[in-house]
Motif scaffolding. Structure first.
Motif, PDB file in Angstrom:
ATOM      1  N   TYR A  72     -44.264  39.709  -6.999  1.00  0.00           N
ATOM      2  CA  TYR A  72     -43.813  38.904  -5.861  1.00  0.00           C
ATOM      3  C   TYR A  72     -43.585  39.788  -4.652  1.00  0.00           C
ATOM      4  O   TYR A  72     -42.954  40.844  -4.742  1.00  0.00           O
ATOM      5  CB  TYR A  72     -42.514  38.150  -6.188  1.00  0.00           C
ATOM      6  CG  TYR A  72     -42.111  37.176  -5.103  1.00  0.00           C
ATOM      7  CD1 TYR A  72     -42.781  35.970  -4.960  1.00  0.00           C
ATOM      8  CD2 TYR A  72     -41.071  37.474  -4.214  1.00  0.00           C
ATOM      9  CE1 TYR A  72     -42.430  35.070  -3.968  1.00  0.00           C
ATOM     10  CE2 TYR A  72     -40.715  36.574  -3.211  1.00  0.00           C
ATOM     11  CZ  TYR A  72     -41.400  35.370  -3.095  1.00  0.00           C
ATOM     12  OH  TYR A  72     -41.063  34.484  -2.094  1.00  0.00           O
ATOM     13  N   CYS A  73     -44.117  39.343  -3.508  1.00  0.00           N
ATOM     14  CA  CYS A  73     -43.953  40.071  -2.251  1.00  0.00           C
ATOM     15  C   CYS A  73     -42.963  39.293  -1.387  1.00  0.00           C
ATOM     16  O   CYS A  73     -43.287  38.205  -0.894  1.00  0.00           O
ATOM     17  CB  CYS A  73     -45.303  40.205  -1.541  1.00  0.00           C
ATOM     18  SG  CYS A  73     -45.207  41.143   0.000  1.00  0.00           S
ATOM     19  N   THR A  74     -41.777  39.836  -1.206  1.00  0.00           N
ATOM     20  CA  THR A  74     -40.726  39.129  -0.465  1.00  0.00           C
ATOM     21  C   THR A  74     -41.092  38.901   1.001  1.00  0.00           C
ATOM     22  O   THR A  74     -40.965  37.776   1.504  1.00  0.00           O
ATOM     23  CB  THR A  74     -39.392  39.888  -0.571  1.00  0.00           C
ATOM     24  OG1 THR A  74     -39.037  40.013  -1.962  1.00  0.00           O
ATOM     25  CG2 THR A  74     -38.278  39.160   0.174  1.00  0.00           C
ATOM     26  N   GLU A  77     -43.658  36.287   1.030  1.00  0.00           N
ATOM     27  CA  GLU A  77     -43.186  35.089   0.347  1.00  0.00           C
ATOM     28  C   GLU A  77     -44.248  34.476  -0.554  1.00  0.00           C
ATOM     29  O   GLU A  77     -44.526  33.277  -0.517  1.00  0.00           O
ATOM     30  CB  GLU A  77     -42.682  34.056   1.368  1.00  0.00           C
ATOM     31  CG  GLU A  77     -41.453  34.535   2.115  1.00  0.00           C
ATOM     32  CD  GLU A  77     -41.052  33.613   3.243  1.00  0.00           C
ATOM     33  OE1 GLU A  77     -41.790  32.640   3.499  1.00  0.00           O
ATOM     34  OE2 GLU A  77     -40.013  33.858   3.859  1.00  0.00           O
ATOM     35  N   HIS A 104     -47.200  45.445   2.027  1.00  0.00           N
ATOM     36  CA  HIS A 104     -45.781  45.297   1.695  1.00  0.00           C
ATOM     37  C   HIS A 104     -45.554  45.517   0.197  1.00  0.00           C
ATOM     38  O   HIS A 104     -46.405  45.191  -0.634  1.00  0.00           O
ATOM     39  CB  HIS A 104     -45.276  43.906   2.081  1.00  0.00           C
ATOM     40  CG  HIS A 104     -45.282  43.671   3.562  1.00  0.00           C
ATOM     41  ND1 HIS A 104     -45.665  42.477   4.137  1.00  0.00           N
ATOM     42  CD2 HIS A 104     -44.960  44.487   4.597  1.00  0.00           C
ATOM     43  CE1 HIS A 104     -45.570  42.563   5.451  1.00  0.00           C
ATOM     44  NE2 HIS A 104     -45.149  43.770   5.756  1.00  0.00           N
ATOM     45  N   HIS A 107     -42.610  43.321  -6.269  1.00  0.00           N
ATOM     46  CA  HIS A 107     -41.744  43.544  -7.421  1.00  0.00           C
ATOM     47  C   HIS A 107     -42.070  42.516  -8.494  1.00  0.00           C
ATOM     48  O   HIS A 107     -42.396  41.363  -8.189  1.00  0.00           O
ATOM     49  CB  HIS A 107     -40.269  43.424  -7.026  1.00  0.00           C
ATOM     50  CG  HIS A 107     -39.850  44.384  -5.932  1.00  0.00           C
ATOM     51  ND1 HIS A 107     -39.519  45.681  -6.185  1.00  0.00           N
ATOM     52  CD2 HIS A 107     -39.749  44.193  -4.586  1.00  0.00           C
ATOM     53  CE1 HIS A 107     -39.201  46.275  -5.036  1.00  0.00           C
ATOM     54  NE2 HIS A 107     -39.335  45.398  -4.052  1.00  0.00           N
ATOM     55  N   THR A 109     -41.282  39.762 -10.820  1.00  0.00           N
ATOM     56  CA  THR A 109     -40.226  38.754 -10.721  1.00  0.00           C
ATOM     57  C   THR A 109     -40.461  37.646 -11.743  1.00  0.00           C
ATOM     58  O   THR A 109     -41.600  37.226 -11.962  1.00  0.00           O
ATOM     59  CB  THR A 109     -40.208  38.130  -9.296  1.00  0.00           C
ATOM     60  OG1 THR A 109     -40.068  39.175  -8.339  1.00  0.00           O
ATOM     61  CG2 THR A 109     -39.075  37.144  -9.137  1.00  0.00           C
ATOM     62  N   ARG A 160     -39.074  28.125  -4.602  1.00  0.00           N
ATOM     63  CA  ARG A 160     -38.415  29.411  -4.815  1.00  0.00           C
ATOM     64  C   ARG A 160     -36.929  29.163  -5.048  1.00  0.00           C
ATOM     65  O   ARG A 160     -36.376  28.147  -4.599  1.00  0.00           O
ATOM     66  CB  ARG A 160     -38.589  30.330  -3.584  1.00  0.00           C
ATOM     67  CG  ARG A 160     -40.042  30.635  -3.241  1.00  0.00           C
ATOM     68  CD  ARG A 160     -40.687  31.535  -4.277  1.00  0.00           C
ATOM     69  NE  ARG A 160     -42.074  31.863  -3.911  1.00  0.00           N
ATOM     70  CZ  ARG A 160     -43.141  31.219  -4.355  1.00  0.00           C
ATOM     71  NH1 ARG A 160     -42.998  30.179  -5.174  1.00  0.00           N
ATOM     72  NH2 ARG A 160     -44.356  31.583  -3.993  1.00  0.00           N
ATOM     73  N   ARG A 164     -32.231  33.040  -2.975  1.00  0.00           N
ATOM     74  CA  ARG A 164     -32.857  34.116  -2.196  1.00  0.00           C
ATOM     75  C   ARG A 164     -33.794  33.601  -1.100  1.00  0.00           C
ATOM     76  O   ARG A 164     -34.448  34.377  -0.439  1.00  0.00           O
ATOM     77  CB  ARG A 164     -33.614  35.080  -3.115  1.00  0.00           C
ATOM     78  CG  ARG A 164     -34.786  34.508  -3.878  1.00  0.00           C
ATOM     79  CD  ARG A 164     -35.384  35.585  -4.793  1.00  0.00           C
ATOM     80  NE  ARG A 164     -36.508  35.111  -5.567  1.00  0.00           N
ATOM     81  CZ  ARG A 164     -37.751  35.072  -5.112  1.00  0.00           C
ATOM     82  NH1 ARG A 164     -38.024  35.477  -3.898  1.00  0.00           N
ATOM     83  NH2 ARG A 164     -38.726  34.632  -5.878  1.00  0.00           N
ATOM     84  N   LEU A 165     -33.819  32.292  -0.908  1.00  0.00           N
ATOM     85  CA  LEU A 165     -34.595  31.723   0.192  1.00  0.00           C
ATOM     86  C   LEU A 165     -33.800  30.555   0.774  1.00  0.00           C
ATOM     87  O   LEU A 165     -34.016  29.392   0.469  1.00  0.00           O
ATOM     88  CB  LEU A 165     -35.966  31.245  -0.307  1.00  0.00           C
ATOM     89  CG  LEU A 165     -36.989  30.873   0.772  1.00  0.00           C
ATOM     90  CD1 LEU A 165     -37.249  32.034   1.724  1.00  0.00           C
ATOM     91  CD2 LEU A 165     -38.302  30.418   0.143  1.00  0.00           C
TER      92      LEU A 165
END
Length: 499
Positions: A72-74, A77, A104, A107, A109, A160, A164-165
């Motif tokens: 997952y790329c924060t 998104e 980017h 992680h 997830t 999500r 965290r969103l």
């Protein structure tokens, strides 16, 4: 305390979004880009549209909740597949996984999300593409999407965790989840069309213009989501590639990001618009550098187009300052030009010019409609060069106005040249509006005479009356387009040196 911090962060995020939105509005205004609607995803009408769209998916049994895990790329998104990531050293030299597209960090997830049954739409998407060869343009991107659909199409995570969103639209009936930003964003197209009540008048006659990096969202996910709620996919998806700078991708870290406002000041708004549309080829990345802009704009706008207008309206050649009369005897219509050529007047190349410009409006319109603006401009520039050749070939400055025969031919040469310029000015209005307006005003072309509809070139050649013959030209306001100077040349001249 934790809730206070989250609340403060949300306020800051909203303020930043408002600031960025304002910057885009200001940029559009400066760039002479008009729009009928400018929407932000925080608007109540959009929130309602997204909630209705989500409910439609749920009512059709196309959403389910399941655990989803992956890279997952924060910042982006989104979840990425193994093929979409690579390993690079971080700032401390330690290996880390990053997105191939954005760079980017990602992680691993695992979380519980709502899933959309995208896999059920693999075959409908294939049939949609097979029956609409031009629905994705240009052709290379159509083929990319076809290849994607040859692989398995997994279900799509469309929410999500709310923890965290925070800033997105909550999933209706589930306060622990936020609707995935791309589902939210794509519904924008429906919101501005009036969804869920009044969109039928506009949908699906929609044409999306998107960058190649978001092709999958628009050509796979979005059509599938539309099919899922009983709507047709958009009529066409026009895809464009990216701009590089001296062969490198634009990057904040490299410091090579191009500021459009600075470019407006350096090249003028019309100059920069012209360069981007003239050199921007949708099928492939195109390269930007200052010298390239200056050379192109000077050559085609200042010299070829502006120089031609200046020469044919000069008081030394056209002292009366009117749109001169056209002589059929000097420029005869027909396929046999032997006698005409023998008289030393219209030549074979002149008839080629007339044929080229006569065909130009339809050619340009077709290119515009097929999102090939660079080809439309290539066609116009080719005709401008032909017209310069015509003017130079017959050297009207050498003709004697006191000789009736020569005056007749001189007026005809000027008439043909002005007619060519009139056509170019009308066709260039969408690209360089200020310059086109200046050109057409110099030719005294009225606002109601500037439309593409019933655009007739050289009516007198076709035996029809011309509304422009004898009309006084508009005022001379100086050079049509000012020549641009390179920064180096300007500095040398300031110091009193010659380059």
């Amino acid at each position: 305390m934790h809730e206070d911090v989250i609340g403060l962060l949300m306020q800051q995020t909203q303020m930043l979004q408002i600031l960025v939105s304002g910057l885009f509005r200001d940029l559009f205004c400066r760039a002479a880009v008009s729009f009928t609607d400018f929407i932000r995803t925080t608007e109540p009408r959009h929130r309602r549209a997204v909630q209705c769209f989500w409910a439609a998916l749920q009512d059709r049994g196309l959403l389910y909740k399941d655990f989803y895990e992956g890279w997952y790329c924060t910042p982006d998104e989104c979840f990425l597949t193994q093929a979409q990531i690579t390993e690079r050293p971080d700032a401390q030299g330690r290996p880390c996984k990053v997105s191939l597209e954005s760079g980017h960090q990602v992680h691993w997830t695992k979380e519980e999300n709502y899933m959309f049954k995208l896999s059920e739409f693999q075959e409908p998407l294939r049939k949609w593409l097979q029956g609409n060869r031009h629905v994705i343009s240009p052709e290379p991107f159509y083929q990319v999407v076809r290849r994607w659909l040859e692989e398995d199409l997994p279900d799509l995570s469309v929410s999500r965790e709310r923890s965290r969103l925070q800033w997105g639209i909550p999933v209706p009936g589930d306060s622990t989840q936020t609707i995935y930003v791309w589902v939210d964003a794509l519904v924008n197209y429906l919101t501005v069309a009036g969804y869920p009540d009044a969109h039928h008048a506009w949908w699906p006659t929609a044409h999306h213009v998107v960058g190649k990096d978001i092709l999958k969202f628009h050509a796979i996910y979005w059509p599938a989501l539309l099919m899922a709620v009983g709507l047709d996919p958009p009529e066409q998806i026009c895809v464009h590639s990216h701009w590089t700078v001296h062969g490198q991708k634009m990057s904040k870290s490299l410091g090579n990001v191009v500021d459009p406002v600075a470019c407006f000041k350096q090249y003028t708004v019309d100059g920069f618009r012209y360069f981007l549309l003239r050199q921007g080829v949708p099928e492939r990345d195109c390269d930007y550098y200052k010298e390239k802009v200056i050379k192109l704009v000077n050559s085609e706008l200042a010299d070829a187009l502006g120089g031609l207008l200046n020469r044919c309206t000069a008081s030394s050649i056209n002292p009366s300052g009117i749109y001169p009369h056209f002589s059929e005897s000097c420029f005869r219509k027909g396929s046999d030009h032997v006698d005409v050529e023998a008289s030393g007047r219209a030549l074979a190349e002149d008839y080629e010019l007339v044929a080229s410009v006569d065909h130009l409006p339809l050619q340009v319109t077709d290119y515009f409609e097929h999102f090939q603006i660079y080809k439309a401009l290539e066609s116009i520039v080719a005709c401008v060069r032909q017209t310069n050749g015509f003017f130079q070939r017959h050297a009207p400055w050498k003709l004697c106005r006191d000789n009736p025969a020569e005056k007749c031919w001189l007026d005809t040469v000027l008439h043909v040249t002005l007619e060519c310029l009139r056509i170019y000015g009308i066709l260039l209005q969408p690209v360089i509006p200020a310059t086109a307006d200046k050109l057409l005003s110099r030719l005294a072309v009225k606002p109601e005479e500037r439309t593409f509809t019933d655009l007739t070139f050289l009516p007198r050649y076709h035996g029809k009356p011309s509304p422009f013959e004898g009309r006084r030209l508009g005022p001379d306001t100086g050079a049509l387009f000012p020549r641009l100077e390179t920064p180096g040349r300007r500095r040398m001249e300031t110091k009193g040196l010659r380059p």
